[in-house]
Scaffold this motif. Structure first.
Motif, mmCIF file in Angstrom:
data_model
loop_
_atom_site.group_PDB
_atom_site.id
_atom_site.type_symbol
_atom_site.label_atom_id
_atom_site.label_comp_id
_atom_site.label_asym_id
_atom_site.label_seq_id
_atom_site.Cartn_x
_atom_site.Cartn_y
_atom_site.Cartn_z
ATOM 1 N N PRO A 262 0.835 -1.206 0.000
ATOM 2 C CA PRO A 262 0.000 0.000 0.000
ATOM 3 C C PRO A 262 0.867 1.253 0.000
ATOM 4 C CG PRO A 262 -0.683 -1.516 1.754
ATOM 5 C CD PRO A 262 0.564 -2.074 1.153
ATOM 6 N N GLY A 263 0.484 2.227 -0.792
ATOM 7 C CA GLY A 263 1.218 3.486 -0.835
ATOM 8 C C GLY A 263 2.304 3.523 -1.896
ATOM 9 N N THR A 264 2.635 2.369 -2.494
ATOM 10 C CA THR A 264 3.691 2.354 -3.506
ATOM 11 C C THR A 264 3.129 2.154 -4.911
ATOM 12 O OG1 THR A 264 4.066 -0.049 -3.427
ATOM 13 C CG2 THR A 264 5.251 1.290 -1.818
ATOM 14 N N GLU A 265 1.798 2.155 -5.033
ATOM 15 C CA GLU A 265 1.174 1.835 -6.318
ATOM 16 C C GLU A 265 1.569 2.829 -7.405
ATOM 17 O OE1 GLU A 265 -0.487 2.310 -3.492
ATOM 18 O OE2 GLU A 265 -1.678 0.522 -3.025
ATOM 19 N N GLU A 266 1.469 4.130 -7.058
ATOM 20 C CA GLU A 266 1.733 5.148 -8.069
ATOM 21 C C GLU A 266 3.178 5.055 -8.575
ATOM 22 O OE1 GLU A 266 0.292 9.068 -7.086
ATOM 23 O OE2 GLU A 266 1.731 10.010 -8.456
ATOM 24 N N ALA B 244 -0.125 -0.853 -20.652
ATOM 25 C CA ALA B 244 -0.405 -1.796 -19.563
ATOM 26 C C ALA B 244 -1.667 -1.385 -18.805
ATOM 27 C CB ALA B 244 0.793 -1.856 -18.614
ATOM 28 N N LEU B 245 -2.087 -0.107 -18.955
ATOM 29 C CA LEU B 245 -3.243 0.376 -18.188
ATOM 30 C C LEU B 245 -4.541 -0.026 -18.883
ATOM 31 C CD1 LEU B 245 -3.348 2.111 -15.569
ATOM 32 C CD2 LEU B 245 -4.001 4.034 -17.030
ATOM 33 N N PRO B 246 -5.496 -0.625 -18.146
ATOM 34 C CA PRO B 246 -6.774 -0.972 -18.772
ATOM 35 C C PRO B 246 -7.419 0.291 -19.340
ATOM 36 C CG PRO B 246 -6.673 -1.816 -16.526
ATOM 37 C CD PRO B 246 -5.481 -0.947 -16.719
ATOM 38 N N GLY B 247 -8.041 0.162 -20.484
ATOM 39 C CA GLY B 247 -8.674 1.322 -21.105
ATOM 40 C C GLY B 247 -7.772 2.018 -22.099
ATOM 41 N N ILE B 248 -6.485 1.650 -22.127
ATOM 42 C CA ILE B 248 -5.589 2.210 -23.139
ATOM 43 C C ILE B 248 -5.224 1.093 -24.103
ATOM 44 C CG2 ILE B 248 -3.430 3.414 -23.596
ATOM 45 C CD1 ILE B 248 -3.767 4.930 -21.151
ATOM 46 N N GLY B 249 -6.010 0.997 -25.148
ATOM 47 C CA GLY B 249 -5.770 -0.005 -26.186
ATOM 48 C C GLY B 249 -4.817 0.546 -27.227
ATOM 49 N N LEU C 246 -6.793 5.514 -11.962
ATOM 50 C CA LEU C 246 -6.158 4.213 -12.211
ATOM 51 C C LEU C 246 -4.642 4.358 -12.270
ATOM 52 C CD1 LEU C 246 -7.974 2.030 -14.902
ATOM 53 C CD2 LEU C 246 -7.819 1.695 -12.435
ATOM 54 N N ALA C 247 -4.176 5.438 -12.905
ATOM 55 C CA ALA C 247 -2.728 5.651 -13.049
ATOM 56 C C ALA C 247 -2.076 5.866 -11.682
ATOM 57 C CB ALA C 247 -2.458 6.848 -13.964
ATOM 58 N N ARG C 248 -2.867 6.318 -10.695
ATOM 59 C CA ARG C 248 -2.356 6.457 -9.323
ATOM 60 C C ARG C 248 -2.487 5.147 -8.552
ATOM 61 N NH1 ARG C 248 -5.096 11.510 -9.779
ATOM 62 N NH2 ARG C 248 -3.535 13.167 -9.892
ATOM 63 N N GLY C 249 -3.138 4.168 -9.187
ATOM 64 C CA GLY C 249 -3.335 2.885 -8.509
ATOM 65 C C GLY C 249 -4.573 2.870 -7.639
ATOM 66 N N ILE C 250 -5.453 3.860 -7.827
ATOM 67 C CA ILE C 250 -6.702 3.890 -7.063
ATOM 68 C C ILE C 250 -7.755 3.111 -7.843
ATOM 69 C CG2 ILE C 250 -8.510 5.364 -6.096
ATOM 70 C CD1 ILE C 250 -6.308 7.599 -5.991
ATOM 71 N N ASP C 251 -8.240 2.042 -7.281
ATOM 72 C CA ASP C 251 -9.083 1.100 -8.019
ATOM 73 C C ASP C 251 -9.869 0.301 -6.999
ATOM 74 O OD1 ASP C 251 -10.060 -1.132 -9.347
ATOM 75 O OD2 ASP C 251 -8.073 -2.017 -9.617
#
Ligand SMILES: [Mg+2]
Length: 392
Positions: free
Chosen positions: A176-180, A190-195, A236-241
Motif C-alpha cells: 500500500p502506498g507504492t502503487e503510483e 499496460a493500463l486498462p482502457g488504453i488499447g 487508475l494511473a495512481r493505482g486507485i481502483d
C-alpha cells in the motif's frame, strides 16, 4: 519505513491475482513431457490456422498468440504445433478452482487461467503477503503441474499489471502506498482502457509511461483524448481502483467474457459478441453431454459498474440457435441507452446431463458433424475461452 515493513502492516484491502504461465502450451507439456523446453505452440494448422498460445521457447522466435500459424512456422521452422485439447484445459481449470476454493474465501476466475482473490480477511493468518503468494503458487503447482505468476496489491488493476511484468513464474508484492511509483515506469498500454488505438494517439505526443498521464503539462491533449474519462484514467494511473472481486460463479456453469479494445455502445456489436460466446459455449455443452437451464448476460460499463441479467430457458438446452432468443432478450433488457461498455460476458448455468432425445437423431448427427469440422479446422481456436489473454 522499509518496503518489508510496509508489506507486513495490515492492508485495508488486499487482492491476490494469479495467472498461469502460457497455460495451453504448458498443458501440452504436461500431456507430453518430452516437449519440455521446446518451441511448442497450440493452434490450428496451416493455411488458415491461428496460434492460441506459445511456449516461452517458441516466443524467443517471435511466435505469439493470435498470429497466423503460417507466419509462426516461417519464424520458427522447428515449431511443434499441437492441436487444442479442451477437455484437458477444463480439467486443469477445475483442479485449480478446487485449490483456490480451499485457500481463499472469495475468488473470481476472470478467464480459464486467471483469477482474483480478495485476501483482506486472510491477513491475520498470513501477515506476510509474499508467503501467502508462495503458498498459492506451490498449491497450484502441486495440484496441476502448472506454474503461475502471482501478484498481491491493494486493487485488481495494479495486481494484474504487476503480474504481467513479472512473468513467468513470478511472485510480486506491491505494498500500500507504492502503487503510483510502481505504475509510473510501466508502459501506457499496460493500463486498462488504453488499447492500441488510444496509445497510437498518445505516443506521438511523447507520452510513453503511465506516470506521464499524471503530468499536468499534458492536461490539454489528455482532456481532448479522454474527455470525461480522464479523471478515472488518472485515478487508475495512481493505482486507485475499488473494483470488487465478484464471485460470479455458480457451482456448475460455463462462461466466457471479453474486454473490448475500445468502449462500445452499439447493440449489433454486443449481440455479435454474445452470439459468438454462445456458439462456443453450446458446443462445449454438447461435447460434455450437458444442457443448460439458464443464461446470464453480464455487462461492465466504462466506469466499471457491473450489471447482470439472468433468464431461464423453457427447458434445458444445448443447441445455440434455440438458446439465442433468450440470451438476446436478456441483453436487450440490460443495455442502457447512450452507455459505453468495456466488457461483455455470457454464462450458462443450471447445467444438467443432456436429456436423451433433446434432438431428433438426424439433427444430432448434423450438429456432431459440424462440431467435428470446427474442431478439425481450428476455427474453434479463435473462439476458445480466454485465448487472446492466454499468451502472457
Ligand atoms: Mg496466462
Amino acid at each position: 519505513m522499509t518496503c518489508d515493513d510496509a508489506s507486513m502492516m495490515r492492508w485495508s484491502r488486499q487482492i491476490l491475482f494469479g495467472d498461469v504461465d502460457a497455460m495451453f502450451a504448458s498443458a501440452a507439456v504436461l500431456a507430453d513431457p518430452s516437449l519440455a523446453g521446446k518451441p511448442v505452440a497450440v493452434g490450428g494448422s496451416s493455411p488458415r490456422g491461428i496460434i492460441a498460445a506459445a511456449s516461452y521457447a517458441a516466443r524467443a522466435f517471435g511466435v505469439h498468440s493470435a498470429m497466423p500459424t503460417g507466419e509462426a512456422t516461417r519464424l520458427c521452422p522447428q515449431l511443434i504445433l499441437i492441436p487444442p485439447d479442451r477437455p484437458l484445459y477444463r480439467r486443469l481449470h477445475e483442479q485449480m478452482q478446487a485449490v483456490t476454493d480451499q485457500l481463499f474465501p472469495l475468488t473470481e476466475w476472470s478467464s480459464i487461467d486467471e483469477f482474483y482473490a480478495d485476501t483482506t480477511q486472510l491477513q491475520t493468518r498470513y501477515p506476510d503477503p509474499r508467503s501467502l503468494g508462495q503458498l498459492a503458487k506451490d498449491a497450484l503447482y502441486d495440484a496441476t503441474g502448472l506454474r503461475c505468476t502471482i501478484a498481491v496489491a491493494t486493487g485488481k488493476t495494479v495486481a494484474k499489471i504487476a503480474a504481467d511484468s513479472h512473468k513467468p513464474d513470478g511472485l510480486v508484492v506491491v505494498p500500500p502506498g507504492t502503487e503510483e511509483a510502481f505504475l509510473a515506469q510501466r508502459p501506457l498500454r499496460a493500463l486498462p482502457g488504453i488499447g492500441p488505438k488510444t496509445a497510437a494517439r498518445l505516443e506521438p505526443l511523447g507520452l510513453k509511461t503511465i506516470g506521464e498521464l499524471l503530468d499536468q503539462r499534458w492536461d490539454q491533449p489528455l482532456r481532448h483524448i479522454f474527455g470525461a474519462r480522464l479523471h478515472w484514467v488518472r485515478e487508475l494511473a495512481r493505482g486507485i481502483d475499488h473494483e470488487p472481486v465478484v464471485a460470479d460463479r455458480e457451482s456448475k456453469s460455463l462462461s466466457h467474457e471479453t474486454t473490448f479494445e475500445q468502449d462500445r455502445h452499439d447493440r449489433p456489436f454486443l449481440e455479435q459478441t454474445l452470439r459468438g460466446f454462445l456458439r462456443d459455449l453450446a458446443r462445449d455443452l454438447r461435447q460434455e453431454g450437458l444442457a443448460a437451464g439458464s443464461c446470464t448476460v453480464k455487462l461492465k460499463n466504462a466506469r466499471f459498474a457491473i450489471t447482470t441479467k439472468q433468464h431461464r430457458f423453457s427447458h434445458p438446452l444445448n443447441y445455440d440457435p434455440d438458446m439465442w432468443p433468450t440470451v438476446q432478450q436478456a441483453l436487450r433488457e440490460l443495455i442502457r441507452p447512450s452507455t459505453e461498455y468495456r466488457l461483455a460476458g455470457l454464462a450458462l448455468s443450471s447445467l444438467t446431463p443432456a436429456p436423451p432425445g433433446l434432438f431428433d437423431q438426424k439433427r444430432t448427427k448434423a450438429i456432431q458433424a459440424m462440431d467435428a469440422l470446427i474442431t478439425k479446422h481450428g476455427s474453434s481456436v479463435i473462439g476458445l475461452g480466454g485465448v487472446s489473454q492466454d499468451d502472457e
